[in-house]
Design a protein around this motif. Structure first.
Motif, PDB file in Angstrom:
ATOM      1  N   VAL A 190      80.599  45.831 141.737  1.00 33.21           N
ATOM      2  CA  VAL A 190      81.058  44.532 142.241  1.00 33.21           C
ATOM      3  C   VAL A 190      80.089  43.434 141.802  1.00 33.21           C
ATOM      4  CG1 VAL A 190      81.703  43.221 144.283  1.00 33.21           C
ATOM      5  CG2 VAL A 190      82.153  45.674 144.200  1.00 33.21           C
ATOM      6  N   GLU A 191      78.792  43.748 141.872  1.00 30.08           N
ATOM      7  CA  GLU A 191      77.787  42.776 141.421  1.00 30.08           C
ATOM      8  C   GLU A 191      77.993  42.467 139.931  1.00 30.08           C
ATOM      9  OE1 GLU A 191      73.738  44.067 141.917  1.00 30.08           O
ATOM     10  OE2 GLU A 191      73.000  42.005 141.793  1.00 30.08           O
ATOM     11  N   ALA A 192      78.250  43.526 139.154  1.00 26.19           N
ATOM     12  CA  ALA A 192      78.459  43.339 137.704  1.00 26.19           C
ATOM     13  C   ALA A 192      79.703  42.489 137.439  1.00 26.19           C
ATOM     14  CB  ALA A 192      78.578  44.695 137.019  1.00 26.19           C
ATOM     15  N   ALA A 193      80.760  42.685 138.235  1.00 30.20           N
ATOM     16  CA  ALA A 193      81.987  41.909 138.024  1.00 30.20           C
ATOM     17  C   ALA A 193      81.743  40.421 138.297  1.00 30.20           C
ATOM     18  CB  ALA A 193      83.100  42.446 138.921  1.00 30.20           C
ATOM     19  N   ALA A 194      81.033  40.123 139.376  1.00 26.69           N
ATOM     20  CA  ALA A 194      80.748  38.715 139.687  1.00 26.69           C
ATOM     21  C   ALA A 194      79.895  38.079 138.583  1.00 26.69           C
ATOM     22  CB  ALA A 194      80.048  38.616 141.043  1.00 26.69           C
ATOM     23  N   GLN A 195      78.896  38.825 138.125  1.00 29.68           N
ATOM     24  CA  GLN A 195      78.032  38.324 137.042  1.00 29.68           C
ATOM     25  C   GLN A 195      78.828  38.136 135.750  1.00 29.68           C
ATOM     26  OE1 GLN A 195      74.950  37.414 137.251  1.00 29.68           O
ATOM     27  NE2 GLN A 195      74.298  38.242 139.227  1.00 29.68           N
ATOM     28  N   CYS A 196      79.729  39.074 135.496  1.00 27.99           N
ATOM     29  CA  CYS A 196      80.538  39.035 134.272  1.00 27.99           C
ATOM     30  C   CYS A 196      81.405  37.776 134.233  1.00 27.99           C
ATOM     31  CB  CYS A 196      81.407  40.292 134.197  1.00 27.99           C
ATOM     32  SG  CYS A 196      82.486  40.346 132.774  1.00 27.99           S
ATOM     33  N   ALA A 197      81.982  37.405 135.378  1.00 30.65           N
ATOM     34  CA  ALA A 197      82.816  36.193 135.416  1.00 30.65           C
ATOM     35  C   ALA A 197      81.990  34.974 135.015  1.00 30.65           C
ATOM     36  CB  ALA A 197      83.399  36.007 136.812  1.00 30.65           C
ATOM     37  N   VAL A 198      80.765  34.924 135.526  1.00 29.11           N
ATOM     38  CA  VAL A 198      79.882  33.786 135.227  1.00 29.11           C
ATOM     39  C   VAL A 198      79.513  33.776 133.741  1.00 29.11           C
ATOM     40  CG1 VAL A 198      77.625  32.757 135.718  1.00 29.11           C
ATOM     41  CG2 VAL A 198      78.983  33.745 137.582  1.00 29.11           C
ATOM     42  N   GLN A 199      79.128  34.958 133.232  1.00 37.74           N
ATOM     43  CA  GLN A 199      78.698  35.020 131.823  1.00 37.74           C
ATOM     44  C   GLN A 199      79.857  34.749 130.870  1.00 37.74           C
ATOM     45  OE1 GLN A 199      76.873  38.870 131.822  1.00 37.74           O
ATOM     46  NE2 GLN A 199      75.170  38.102 133.061  1.00 37.74           N
ATOM     47  N   ARG A 200      81.013  35.292 131.193  1.00 37.85           N
ATOM     48  CA  ARG A 200      82.156  35.196 130.268  1.00 37.85           C
ATOM     49  C   ARG A 200      82.774  33.794 130.272  1.00 37.85           C
ATOM     50  NH1 ARG A 200      85.790  34.459 127.483  1.00 37.85           N
ATOM     51  NH2 ARG A 200      87.521  35.792 126.842  1.00 37.85           N
ATOM     52  N   PHE A 201      82.855  33.175 131.470  1.00 38.09           N
ATOM     53  CA  PHE A 201      83.592  31.910 131.576  1.00 38.09           C
ATOM     54  C   PHE A 201      82.722  30.745 132.062  1.00 38.09           C
ATOM     55  CE2 PHE A 201      87.062  35.134 132.313  1.00 38.09           C
ATOM     56  CZ  PHE A 201      87.746  34.906 131.128  1.00 38.09           C
ATOM     57  N   GLY A 202      81.434  30.984 132.261  1.00 40.16           N
ATOM     58  CA  GLY A 202      80.532  29.869 132.573  1.00 40.16           C
ATOM     59  C   GLY A 202      80.396  29.514 134.042  1.00 40.16           C
ATOM     60  N   GLY A 203      80.965  30.313 134.923  1.00 41.48           N
ATOM     61  CA  GLY A 203      80.832  30.018 136.353  1.00 41.48           C
ATOM     62  C   GLY A 203      81.904  30.765 137.123  1.00 41.48           C
ATOM     63  N   LEU A 204      81.921  30.580 138.432  1.00 44.29           N
ATOM     64  CA  LEU A 204      82.949  31.211 139.264  1.00 44.29           C
ATOM     65  C   LEU A 204      83.352  30.211 140.348  1.00 44.29           C
ATOM     66  CD1 LEU A 204      84.529  33.872 139.898  1.00 44.29           C
ATOM     67  CD2 LEU A 204      82.663  34.467 141.457  1.00 44.29           C
ATOM     68  N   ASP A 205      84.674  29.989 140.488  1.00 40.99           N
ATOM     69  CA  ASP A 205      85.186  29.037 141.485  1.00 40.99           C
ATOM     70  C   ASP A 205      86.069  29.694 142.539  1.00 40.99           C
ATOM     71  OD1 ASP A 205      84.394  26.421 140.047  1.00 40.99           O
ATOM     72  OD2 ASP A 205      85.524  27.515 138.511  1.00 40.99           O
ATOM     73  N   ILE A 206      86.700  30.814 142.166  1.00 42.25           N
ATOM     74  CA  ILE A 206      87.706  31.429 143.038  1.00 42.25           C
ATOM     75  C   ILE A 206      87.501  32.951 143.013  1.00 42.25           C
ATOM     76  CG2 ILE A 206      90.191  31.818 143.375  1.00 42.25           C
ATOM     77  CD1 ILE A 206      90.536  29.287 141.437  1.00 42.25           C
ATOM     78  N   THR A 207      87.562  33.568 144.174  1.00 43.17           N
ATOM     79  CA  THR A 207      87.533  35.040 144.207  1.00 43.17           C
ATOM     80  C   THR A 207      88.619  35.529 145.146  1.00 43.17           C
ATOM     81  OG1 THR A 207      85.185  35.166 143.705  1.00 43.17           O
ATOM     82  CG2 THR A 207      86.138  37.053 144.845  1.00 43.17           C
ATOM     83  N   VAL A 208      89.371  36.517 144.687  1.00 45.36           N
ATOM     84  CA  VAL A 208      90.377  37.137 145.544  1.00 45.36           C
ATOM     85  C   VAL A 208      89.994  38.597 145.744  1.00 45.36           C
ATOM     86  CG1 VAL A 208      92.821  37.609 145.915  1.00 45.36           C
ATOM     87  CG2 VAL A 208      92.140  35.601 144.578  1.00 45.36           C
ATOM     88  N   ALA A 209      89.644  38.954 146.981  1.00 43.48           N
ATOM     89  CA  ALA A 209      89.314  40.341 147.339  1.00 43.48           C
ATOM     90  C   ALA A 209      90.620  41.006 147.755  1.00 43.48           C
ATOM     91  CB  ALA A 209      88.295  40.364 148.469  1.00 43.48           C
ATOM     92  N   ASN A 210      91.242  41.665 146.794  1.00 44.41           N
ATOM     93  CA  ASN A 210      92.617  42.157 146.985  1.00 44.41           C
ATOM     94  C   ASN A 210      92.736  43.677 146.988  1.00 44.41           C
ATOM     95  OD1 ASN A 210      95.725  42.090 146.556  1.00 44.41           O
ATOM     96  ND2 ASN A 210      94.958  43.139 144.729  1.00 44.41           N
ATOM     97  N   ALA A 211      91.823  44.367 146.290  1.00 40.90           N
ATOM     98  CA  ALA A 211      91.989  45.828 146.143  1.00 40.90           C
ATOM     99  C   ALA A 211      92.111  46.485 147.516  1.00 40.90           C
ATOM    100  CB  ALA A 211      90.808  46.420 145.382  1.00 40.90           C
ATOM    101  N   GLY A 212      93.065  47.393 147.636  1.00 46.01           N
ATOM    102  CA  GLY A 212      93.237  48.084 148.910  1.00 46.01           C
ATOM    103  C   GLY A 212      94.405  49.035 148.852  1.00 46.01           C
ATOM    104  N   LYS A 213      94.470  49.932 149.835  1.00 49.58           N
ATOM    105  CA  LYS A 213      95.628  50.816 149.974  1.00 49.58           C
ATOM    106  C   LYS A 213      95.646  51.352 151.399  1.00 49.58           C
ATOM    107  CE  LYS A 213      93.531  55.215 148.612  1.00 49.58           C
ATOM    108  NZ  LYS A 213      93.505  56.347 147.705  1.00 49.58           N
ATOM    109  N   GLY A 214      96.793  51.927 151.778  1.00 48.72           N
ATOM    110  CA  GLY A 214      96.927  52.480 153.119  1.00 48.72           C
ATOM    111  C   GLY A 214      97.014  53.988 153.095  1.00 48.72           C
ATOM    112  N   THR A 215      97.037  54.565 154.278  1.00 44.38           N
ATOM    113  CA  THR A 215      97.261  56.001 154.412  1.00 44.38           C
ATOM    114  C   THR A 215      97.967  56.223 155.734  1.00 44.38           C
ATOM    115  OG1 THR A 215      96.206  58.161 154.289  1.00 44.38           O
ATOM    116  CG2 THR A 215      95.080  56.528 155.605  1.00 44.38           C
ATOM    117  N   PHE A 216      98.524  57.421 155.920  1.00 44.93           N
ATOM    118  CA  PHE A 216      99.210  57.722 157.176  1.00 44.93           C
ATOM    119  C   PHE A 216      98.502  58.862 157.881  1.00 44.93           C
ATOM    120  CE2 PHE A 216     102.262  59.892 159.858  1.00 44.93           C
ATOM    121  CZ  PHE A 216     102.812  58.837 160.562  1.00 44.93           C
TER     122      PHE A 216
END
Ligand SMILES: NC(=O)c1ccc[n+]([C@@H]2O[C@H](COP(=O)([O-])OP(=O)(O)OC[C@H]3O[C@@H](n4cnc5c(N)ncnc54)[C@H](O)[C@@H]3O)[C@@H](O)[C@H]2O)c1
Length: 264
Positions: free
Chosen positions: A68-94
């Motif tokens: 997760v740390e690498a992903a946040a850093q990657c956004a900054v390095q690749r596109f010059g900064g970060l303005d928006i983050t969506v924490a979406n990954a998830g799933k359910g179980t029964f």
């Protein structure tokens, strides 16, 4: 193309499928650059041709802090900064509480709650002042569902995590909000479509008479990511067609009926 997010940089987790995919593609269509993060590398690869030059992809397991740390850093390095983050990954179980394995409980809490914590933590460190963080919870954050204790508990936790994060990051004008979808047609819910009575019950629970498509959620995400929502923070947005007015469908009953049906 409209330009509600022109020049902004977004990180979206769980972006290879369903709601995350729809949000990432809508953000791109609104002029943002988007780093799509997921464990499903094949799914991310399939998105590559749709993403264009303003999209990039990273393998990221949201339960692994270094990823997760690498992903946040990657956004900054690749596109010059970060303005928006969506924490979406998830799933359910029964699983009913008395039958629930600790392992299965831990898996859902790790993914749906700790994954959001890690995403907010590392995005919060690098996101620019004035940024927007959007956490995807569920109708089940506020509406209990028998057989879904881990998921309901994790999603309720996400709603509170959001409010605490909004307080802690507010001095940098960073806004943090929760979206709580009702039933959305995605890979995660494909099993429900094998039980038409359950889908009917979901639809009857709404006041608008339908289930959602991923774009219904992406529409809310665009609003919360854009400057149109600059006075909106620490809030919980149900996108469920009014389903909180009713009781959650009887999943244990539906599974029991299915088990009794010959050749099911
Ligand atoms: N579909 C619904 O009805 C519904 C309703 C309420 C809330 N939600 C929530 O919406 C979010 C997205 O669900 P969806 O329906 O689009 O599901 P989906 O299965 O279509 O997509 C989920 C994505 O998350 C990825 N993922 C899973 N574990 C991961 C991990 N450890 N690290 C990174 N990525 C991971 C998957 O590979 C997949 O691409 C989830 O948080 C889910 O709980 C969905």
């Amino acid at each position: 193309m409209t330009t509600r997010l022109l020049g902004k940089v977004a990180l979206v987790t769980g972006a290879a499928s369903g709601i995350g995919r729809a949000i990432a593609l809508r953000f791109l269509a609104e002029g943002a650059s988007v780093l799509m993060a997921d464990i499903d590398e094949a799914g991310l690869g399939a998105l590559a041709h749709e993403g264009g030059e303003h999209a990039d992809f990273i393998r990221c397991d949201v339960t692994v802090e270094s990823d997760v740390e690498a992903a946040a850093q990657c956004a900054v390095q690749r596109f010059g900064g970060l303005d928006i983050t969506v924490a979406n990954a998830g799933k359910g179980t029964f699983g009913l509480i008395t039958e629930h394995s600790l392992e299965s409980w831990q898996e859902i809490i790790d993914l749906c709650l700790t994954g959001v914590f890690l995403t907010v933590k590392h995005a919060g460190r690098v996101i620019r002042d004035g940024g927007s963080i959007i956490n995807i919870a569920s109708l089940n954050a506020i509406q209990p569902a028998e057989g879904m204790v881990a998921y309901c508990t994790a999603k309720a936790g996400v709603a509170m995590l959001t409010r605490v994060a909004a307080m802690e990051l507010g001095h940098r004008q960073i806004r943090v909000n929760t979206i709580a979808p009702g039933l959305v047609e995605t890979n995660a819910t494909s099993a429900f479509w094998m039980m038409p009575s359950i889908v009917d019950e979901f639809v009857e629970n709404t006041t608008v008479g339908r289930f959602a498509q991923p774009n219904d959620i992406a529409n809310m995400a665009v609003f919360l990511a854009s400057d149109e929502s600059s006075f909106v923070s620490a809030s919980f947005f149900s996108v469920d067609g009014g389903a909180t007015t009713k009781r959650y469908p009887d999943l244990p009953g539906a599974f029991a009926r299915m088990a009794e049906t010959p050749n099911s």
